[in-house]
Enzyme design. Structure first.
Site, PDB file in Angstrom:
ATOM      1  NE  ARG A  15      -1.950  -2.254   3.306  1.00 57.99           N
ATOM      2  CZ  ARG A  15      -2.374  -2.711   4.490  1.00 57.99           C
ATOM      3  NH1 ARG A  15      -3.565  -2.356   4.947  1.00 57.99           N
ATOM      4  NH2 ARG A  15      -1.614  -3.520   5.223  1.00 57.99           N
ATOM      5  CE  LYS A 350      34.091  20.698  -2.413  1.00 56.26           C
ATOM      6  NZ  LYS A 350      34.672  19.971  -3.543  1.00 56.26           N
TER       7      LYS A 350
HETATM    8  C1  UD1 Z   1      -2.306  -5.735  11.472  1.00 53.80           C
HETATM    9  C2  UD1 Z   1      -3.224  -6.626  12.333  1.00 53.80           C
HETATM   10  C3  UD1 Z   1      -4.437  -5.801  12.728  1.00 53.80           C
HETATM   11  C4  UD1 Z   1      -3.982  -4.577  13.517  1.00 53.80           C
HETATM   12  C5  UD1 Z   1      -2.968  -3.751  12.708  1.00 53.80           C
HETATM   13  C6  UD1 Z   1      -2.356  -2.713  13.613  1.00 53.80           C
HETATM   14  C7  UD1 Z   1      -2.970  -8.941  11.543  1.00 53.80           C
HETATM   15  C8  UD1 Z   1      -3.560 -10.034  10.743  1.00 53.80           C
HETATM   16  N1  UD1 Z   1      -3.640  -7.793  11.569  1.00 53.80           N
HETATM   17  O1  UD1 Z   1      -3.004  -5.423  10.281  1.00 53.80           O
HETATM   18  O2  UD1 Z   1      -5.317  -6.581  13.557  1.00 53.80           O
HETATM   19  O3  UD1 Z   1      -5.117  -3.765  13.833  1.00 53.80           O
HETATM   20  O4  UD1 Z   1      -1.911  -4.587  12.210  1.00 53.80           O
HETATM   21  O5  UD1 Z   1      -1.505  -1.853  12.913  1.00 53.80           O
HETATM   22  O6  UD1 Z   1      -1.929  -9.115  12.158  1.00 53.80           O
HETATM   23  N2  UD1 Z   1       4.286  -8.808   8.058  1.00 53.80           N
HETATM   24  C9  UD1 Z   1       5.226  -9.814   7.974  1.00 53.80           C
HETATM   25  N3  UD1 Z   1       4.931 -10.917   7.245  1.00 53.80           N
HETATM   26  C10 UD1 Z   1       3.726 -11.096   6.616  1.00 53.80           C
HETATM   27  C11 UD1 Z   1       2.774 -10.076   6.727  1.00 53.80           C
HETATM   28  C12 UD1 Z   1       3.083  -8.936   7.467  1.00 53.80           C
HETATM   29  O7  UD1 Z   1       6.329  -9.704   8.509  1.00 53.80           O
HETATM   30  O8  UD1 Z   1       3.547 -12.143   5.985  1.00 53.80           O
HETATM   31  C13 UD1 Z   1       4.632  -7.600   8.841  1.00 53.80           C
HETATM   32  C14 UD1 Z   1       4.571  -6.320   7.998  1.00 53.80           C
HETATM   33  O9  UD1 Z   1       5.841  -6.014   7.489  1.00 53.80           O
HETATM   34  C15 UD1 Z   1       4.097  -5.279   9.006  1.00 53.80           C
HETATM   35  C16 UD1 Z   1       3.352  -6.080  10.059  1.00 53.80           C
HETATM   36  O10 UD1 Z   1       3.682  -7.422   9.851  1.00 53.80           O
HETATM   37  O11 UD1 Z   1       5.185  -4.609   9.619  1.00 53.80           O
HETATM   38  C17 UD1 Z   1       1.836  -5.881   9.961  1.00 53.80           C
HETATM   39  O12 UD1 Z   1       1.380  -6.270   8.678  1.00 53.80           O
HETATM   40  P1  UD1 Z   1       0.289  -5.449   7.899  1.00 53.80           P
HETATM   41  O13 UD1 Z   1       0.034  -6.090   6.612  1.00 53.80           O
HETATM   42  O14 UD1 Z   1       0.644  -4.011   7.900  1.00 53.80           O
HETATM   43  O15 UD1 Z   1      -0.976  -5.680   8.855  1.00 53.80           O
HETATM   44  P2  UD1 Z   1      -2.267  -4.773   8.981  1.00 53.80           P
HETATM   45  O16 UD1 Z   1      -3.150  -5.025   7.826  1.00 53.80           O
HETATM   46  O17 UD1 Z   1      -1.894  -3.382   9.265  1.00 53.80           O
HETATM   47 CA    CA Z   2       0.037  -2.299   9.306  1.00 52.65          CA
END
Ligand code: UD1
Ligand code: CA
Length: 462
Positions: A15, A350
């Site tokens: 995103r 510089k």
């Molecule tokens: C997540 C939470 C949501 C919470 C929100 C808070 C889950 C399923 N959802 O959603 O409940 O309200 O954060 O900000 O956890 N990441 C990995 N590996 C993956 C997927 C993600 O390391 O396979 C890491 C991403 O880099 C990121 C973090 O996990 O730093 C959160 O992932 P993201 O996709 O941003 O989750 P949200 O949709 O924001």
């Molecule tokens: Ca997030």
């Protein structure tokens, strides 16, 4: 009790629409994941494991050996990401804090309180929640009629009545490691995103008669998760405000805080004055009594006491006590403006030292130059430091006087106490005590104007 933390940073950050990994985008001059790491350390976390994806090289390079790394080869969800740490942590640590690399705004105090609640309640898992007027994008905390926690539902999976809930999952949790890893093995990707959600472990642990504690926090700004550039800008604004307040309370005057931008790593002493439209970037340090701005940008500079920098950009340079810079001046990397020296209006320097008490008051360019003490550089004087292939140094020794509009063609030295006549193009060293003069002698052609006028009128008649 020692706490180990896992930071998830393997997600693609789709995103953000960026070629840079999401967690490396800066917030107030520092990559967002560095804020996360610093907050954890400040909260007393001793060991930090960062889960990175195959494109995590930049993260590894940036954080270096201050943390450990675990690879999540495929991005199958936040639950899957935590599961990758099992070989390293299961049966080895008892309490695990899990947080995300895209939530940089927690205060260390909040993390400490979360850990404390977890320990005091002896829960199997403790999650941090807040109430948001606009909960869009976050997982919702679903409770039963008695208010007892049931589960977290991701927005994309939420029924309308669940989506209406304003209590959200902040994404920071403390777990007992044994029930956590047991539950991670039971996750299923049967959801809208076909991912293994970490959030589902709370319901699983609860069903297996574990105790789930929800610590509801009252500061909704702290939990902001950065998924897109709008949220990145929102985080920047919140943090910037906090930084300004911190420094004002520590004795820094800001005439207009709204147009004063200070990076997270900058350090300011009491009685620094920041005028409007001023940017204090990187690791800049400013000592007491200095007045910066209006319209100044300092990046990675060290500023001594009682320095004035007005309408200037200064990068990776040092300013010693009592020196003055500007207005409309550009100080490029590698400069040192010594005590009580002056680099005045419309100058660019510089990789140059301007020695104690020396003056470069107007319209000069000095590149790769050493100016000794008590030197005066006349208006419009420039060093010709570049021959098209290489850069060369110019040395202007103590007490020298360089007249206006000179060109000093490097490599060249103006020795101590020497003078250079205005308008000279100096290509050879000027010895101590000598006058270097390198321009054509002036000739006055008497009566020339009169003769020209006569010539013109006779042409017009003819
Ligand atoms: C997540 C939470 C949501 C919470 C929100 C808070 C889950 C399923 N959802 O959603 O409940 O309200 O954060 O900000 O956890 N990441 C990995 N590996 C993956 C997927 C993600 O390391 O396979 C890491 C991403 O880099 C990121 C973090 O996990 O730093 C959160 O992932 P993201 O996709 O941003 O989750 P949200 O949709 O924001
Ligand atoms: Ca997030």
């Amino acid at each position: 009790m020692s706490i180990t933390a896992v930071v998830l940073a393997a997600g693609k950050g789709t995103r953000m629409k960026s070629s840079v990994p999401k967690v490396l985008h800066p917030v107030c001059g520092l990559p967002m994941i560095s804020h996360v790491i610093n907050n954890l350390k400040e909260a007393g976390v001793e060991r930090i494991i960062v889960v990175v994806g195959p494109e995590g090289q930049g993260i590894r390079e940036m954080l270096g050996s201050e943390v450990e790394y675990v690879l999540q080869a495929e991005q199958l969800g936040t639950g899957h990401a935590v599961l990758q740490t099992e070989p390293l942590l299961r049966n080895r640590v008892s309490t695990l804090l899990v947080t995300y690399g895209d939530t940089p705004l927690y205060r260390a105090e909040t993390l400490r309180r979360l850990i404390k609640v977890h320990q005091e309640t002896q829960a199997s898992a403790t999650a941090l929640s807040v109430f948001l007027d606009n909960p869009t994008g976050y997982g919702r905390i679903i409770r039963d009629a008695e208010g007892v926690f049931c589960k977290v539902v991701e927005e994309k999976d939420a029924a309308p009545e669940e989506a209406a809930v304003k209590e959200i999952n902040s994404g920071t949790y403390v777990f007992q490691s044994e029930p956590l890893f047991a539950a991670l093995h039971q996750l299923s990707p049967k959801n809208a995103q076909q991912e293994y959600y970490l959030t589902d472990v709370l319901e699983i642990i609860k069903k297996q008669s574990g105790r789930i504690e929800i610590f509801t926090h009252d500061d909704c700004e702290e939990v902001l998760g950065i998924n897109n550039r709008v949220q990145l800008a929102a985080a920047e604004k919140i943090l910037r405000n906090r930084i300004r307040e911190k420094w004002m309370l520590a004795g820094v005057t800001m005439m207009d805080p709204d147009t004063t931008y200070i990076d997270a790593q900058a350090e300011l002493e009491p009685d620094v004055v920041l005028m409007p439209f001023t940017f204090i970037e990187g690791r800049t340090r400013i000592a007491s009594g200095s007045v910066i701005g209006p319209f100044a940008r300092l990046r990675d500079c060290v500023v001594g006491e009682n320095v004035t920098i007005d309408h200037a950009t200064a990068l990776e340079s040092a300013f010693e006590p009592g020196c003055t810079v500007g207005p409309y001046t550009y100080i490029r990397p590698g400069c040192r403006v010594a005590e009580k020296a002056k680099v005045g209006g419309f100058c660019e320097i510089k990789n140059t030292t301007v020695g104690p008490g020396s003056k470069v008051p107007h319209l000069s360019y000095l590149g790769d130059t050493t100016v000794g003490s008590g030197v005066n550089i006349g208006a419009g004087t420039i060093t010709c430091n570049y021959d098209g292939q290489k850069k060369h140094r110019t040395e202007i020794e103590d007490g020298a006087f360089v007249g206006s509009n000179c060109n000093l063609v490097a490599p060249v030295k103006v020795r101590a106490g020497a003078y250079v006549a205005a308008g000279s193009t100096i290509t050879e060293d000027v010895p101590s005590g000598a006058l270097g003069i390198a321009r054509n002698r002036q000739r006055n052609i008497l009566g020339w104007v009169e003769r020209r006028l006569q010539k013109r009128s006779s042409q017009e008649e003819g």
